[in-house]
Structures are given as C-alpha cells and as structure tokens.
Design a protein around this motif. Structure first.
Motif, PDB file in Angstrom:
ATOM      1  N   VAL A   5       0.736  -1.323   0.128  1.00 52.82           N
ATOM      2  CA  VAL A   5       0.056   0.019  -0.112  1.00 52.82           C
ATOM      3  C   VAL A   5       0.635   1.198  -0.026  1.00 52.82           C
ATOM      4  CG1 VAL A   5      -1.923  -1.182   1.209  1.00 52.82           C
ATOM      5  CG2 VAL A   5      -0.243  -0.211   2.452  1.00 52.82           C
ATOM      6  N   TYR A   6       2.164   1.210  -0.271  1.00 54.42           N
ATOM      7  CA  TYR A   6       3.088   2.287  -0.049  1.00 54.42           C
ATOM      8  C   TYR A   6       4.205   2.408  -1.034  1.00 54.42           C
ATOM      9  CZ  TYR A   6       6.201   5.684   2.229  1.00 54.42           C
ATOM     10  OH  TYR A   6       7.016   6.904   2.252  1.00 54.42           O
ATOM     11  N   ARG A   7       4.381   3.535  -1.689  1.00 57.52           N
ATOM     12  CA  ARG A   7       5.229   3.577  -2.670  1.00 57.52           C
ATOM     13  C   ARG A   7       6.374   4.899  -2.632  1.00 57.52           C
ATOM     14  NH1 ARG A   7       5.057  -0.275  -6.746  1.00 57.52           N
ATOM     15  NH2 ARG A   7       6.448   0.792  -8.158  1.00 57.52           N
ATOM     16  N   GLU A   8       7.150   4.986  -3.043  1.00 58.47           N
ATOM     17  CA  GLU A   8       8.107   6.076  -3.081  1.00 58.47           C
ATOM     18  C   GLU A   8       8.510   6.355  -4.253  1.00 58.47           C
ATOM     19  OE1 GLU A   8       9.686   6.756   1.488  1.00 58.47           O
ATOM     20  OE2 GLU A   8      11.025   6.122  -0.049  1.00 58.47           O
ATOM     21  N   ALA A   9       8.567   7.644  -4.943  1.00 61.17           N
ATOM     22  CA  ALA A   9       8.975   8.016  -6.312  1.00 61.17           C
ATOM     23  C   ALA A   9       9.711   9.079  -6.358  1.00 61.17           C
ATOM     24  CB  ALA A   9       7.614   8.033  -7.219  1.00 61.17           C
ATOM     25  N   ILE A  10      10.676   9.250  -7.507  1.00 58.43           N
ATOM     26  CA  ILE A  10      11.233  10.407  -7.672  1.00 58.43           C
ATOM     27  C   ILE A  10      10.371  10.983  -8.792  1.00 58.43           C
ATOM     28  CG2 ILE A  10      13.353  11.365  -8.702  1.00 58.43           C
ATOM     29  CD1 ILE A  10      13.757  10.012  -5.987  1.00 58.43           C
ATOM     30  N   VAL A  11      10.261  12.309  -8.551  1.00 60.04           N
ATOM     31  CA  VAL A  11       9.320  13.168  -9.479  1.00 60.04           C
ATOM     32  C   VAL A  11      10.331  14.152 -10.189  1.00 60.04           C
ATOM     33  CG1 VAL A  11       7.315  12.465  -8.660  1.00 60.04           C
ATOM     34  CG2 VAL A  11       8.297  14.499  -7.893  1.00 60.04           C
ATOM     35  N   GLU A  12       9.878  14.659 -11.452  1.00 58.04           N
ATOM     36  CA  GLU A  12      10.502  15.860 -12.147  1.00 58.04           C
ATOM     37  C   GLU A  12       9.471  16.862 -12.799  1.00 58.04           C
ATOM     38  OE1 GLU A  12      13.858  14.437 -14.177  1.00 58.04           O
ATOM     39  OE2 GLU A  12      12.610  14.149 -16.022  1.00 58.04           O
ATOM     40  N   CYS A  13       9.738  17.981 -12.767  1.00 55.04           N
ATOM     41  CA  CYS A  13       8.899  18.802 -13.468  1.00 55.04           C
ATOM     42  C   CYS A  13       9.181  18.706 -15.031  1.00 55.04           C
ATOM     43  CB  CYS A  13       9.406  20.314 -12.916  1.00 55.04           C
ATOM     44  SG  CYS A  13       7.955  21.521 -13.923  1.00 55.04           S
ATOM     45  N   ARG A  14       7.918  18.786 -15.820  1.00 55.00           N
ATOM     46  CA  ARG A  14       8.128  18.611 -17.423  1.00 55.00           C
ATOM     47  C   ARG A  14       8.661  19.990 -17.786  1.00 55.00           C
ATOM     48  NH1 ARG A  14       5.578  14.063 -19.713  1.00 55.00           N
ATOM     49  NH2 ARG A  14       4.567  12.869 -18.214  1.00 55.00           N
ATOM     50  N   ASN A  15       8.602  20.996 -17.167  1.00 55.09           N
ATOM     51  CA  ASN A  15       9.113  22.328 -17.556  1.00 55.09           C
ATOM     52  C   ASN A  15      10.508  22.514 -17.377  1.00 55.09           C
ATOM     53  OD1 ASN A  15       9.669  24.992 -18.084  1.00 55.09           O
ATOM     54  ND2 ASN A  15       8.034  25.945 -16.539  1.00 55.09           N
ATOM     55  N   ASP A  16      11.152  22.509 -18.568  1.00 58.96           N
ATOM     56  CA  ASP A  16      12.743  22.512 -18.688  1.00 58.96           C
ATOM     57  C   ASP A  16      13.500  23.753 -17.928  1.00 58.96           C
ATOM     58  OD1 ASP A  16      12.928  19.967 -19.864  1.00 58.96           O
ATOM     59  OD2 ASP A  16      12.964  20.732 -21.682  1.00 58.96           O
ATOM     60  N   ASP A  17      12.571  24.922 -17.920  1.00 61.25           N
ATOM     61  CA  ASP A  17      13.004  26.112 -17.419  1.00 61.25           C
ATOM     62  C   ASP A  17      12.858  25.964 -15.744  1.00 61.25           C
ATOM     63  OD1 ASP A  17      13.394  27.247 -19.903  1.00 61.25           O
ATOM     64  OD2 ASP A  17      11.349  27.965 -20.100  1.00 61.25           O
ATOM     65  N   CYS A  18      12.081  24.944 -15.303  1.00 59.80           N
ATOM     66  CA  CYS A  18      11.776  25.047 -13.964  1.00 59.80           C
ATOM     67  C   CYS A  18      12.864  24.347 -13.304  1.00 59.80           C
ATOM     68  CB  CYS A  18      10.327  24.566 -13.478  1.00 59.80           C
ATOM     69  SG  CYS A  18      10.360  24.376 -11.758  1.00 59.80           S
ATOM     70  N   GLY A  19      13.146  22.724 -13.805  1.00 61.96           N
ATOM     71  CA  GLY A  19      14.038  21.953 -13.285  1.00 61.96           C
ATOM     72  C   GLY A  19      13.793  21.338 -11.831  1.00 61.96           C
ATOM     73  N   PHE A  20      12.691  21.571 -11.172  1.00 61.29           N
ATOM     74  CA  PHE A  20      12.377  20.812  -9.907  1.00 61.29           C
ATOM     75  C   PHE A  20      12.642  19.376 -10.074  1.00 61.29           C
ATOM     76  CE2 PHE A  20       9.331  18.929  -7.057  1.00 61.29           C
ATOM     77  CZ  PHE A  20       9.601  19.364  -5.920  1.00 61.29           C
TER      78      PHE A  20
END
Length: 85
Positions: free
Chosen positions: A28-43
């Motif tokens: 019931v639990y997952r961890e994920a690495i996420v990234e912004c699709r906006n290249d100018d943001c870079g989060f």
C-alpha cells in the motif's frame, strides 16, 4: 495499458510532474522520484503514495493487506445496521 488523466502539478511552476522512478515498499506504499516537465523550472523531488482507506472492498482480497474503511463509510454502515435492527 491505459494512461491516467490524473496529474500532479509542480509546486513551483504548476506544470505536470513526471514520475522518473518508483519503488513499492509495501503493498500500500510507494516512493517515487518526480521531476517537472518544464525544462525552465527544473524541480525534482521525492513523493510518497499511500493507500490509506478502503472505499469498496476487493472481490479478491490480499490477506496481507488490511486497509481500514474510510471513517465516513463506517459511520454510514453503523447507521444502516442500527436502522435494520
């Protein structure tokens, strides 16, 4: 395979985040690495996804999973049981 229409917005620029990698730690639990699709943001960040309540029980339940019913459903079930008794 179908794609989800649900999106998680970047907390900085509001563009959609993409999941780059995820790991299931429990059923019931997952961890994920996420990234912004906006290249100018870079989060980039780490997200946690947890199933916390059952809304409708499974017809093929996993005995290793014990998700409580949502509190609102429990109160409804109690009221219905009281009415029928």
């Amino acid at each position: 395979m179908t794609t989800s229409k649900h999106r998680i917005p970047c907390p900085h620029c509001n563009q959609n985040l993409r999941i780059r990698k995820s790991q299931g730690l429990t059923p019931v639990y997952r961890e994920a690495i996420v990234e912004c699709r906006n290249d100018d943001c870079g989060f980039r960040g780490k997200a946690r996804f947890e199933l916390c309540n059952t809304l409708t029980p499974s017809d093929i339940p996993n005995p290793m999973v014990d998700l409580p019913f949502a509190p609102s459903l429990l109160s409804q079930a109690i009221k219905q049981a009281q009415r029928s008794s």
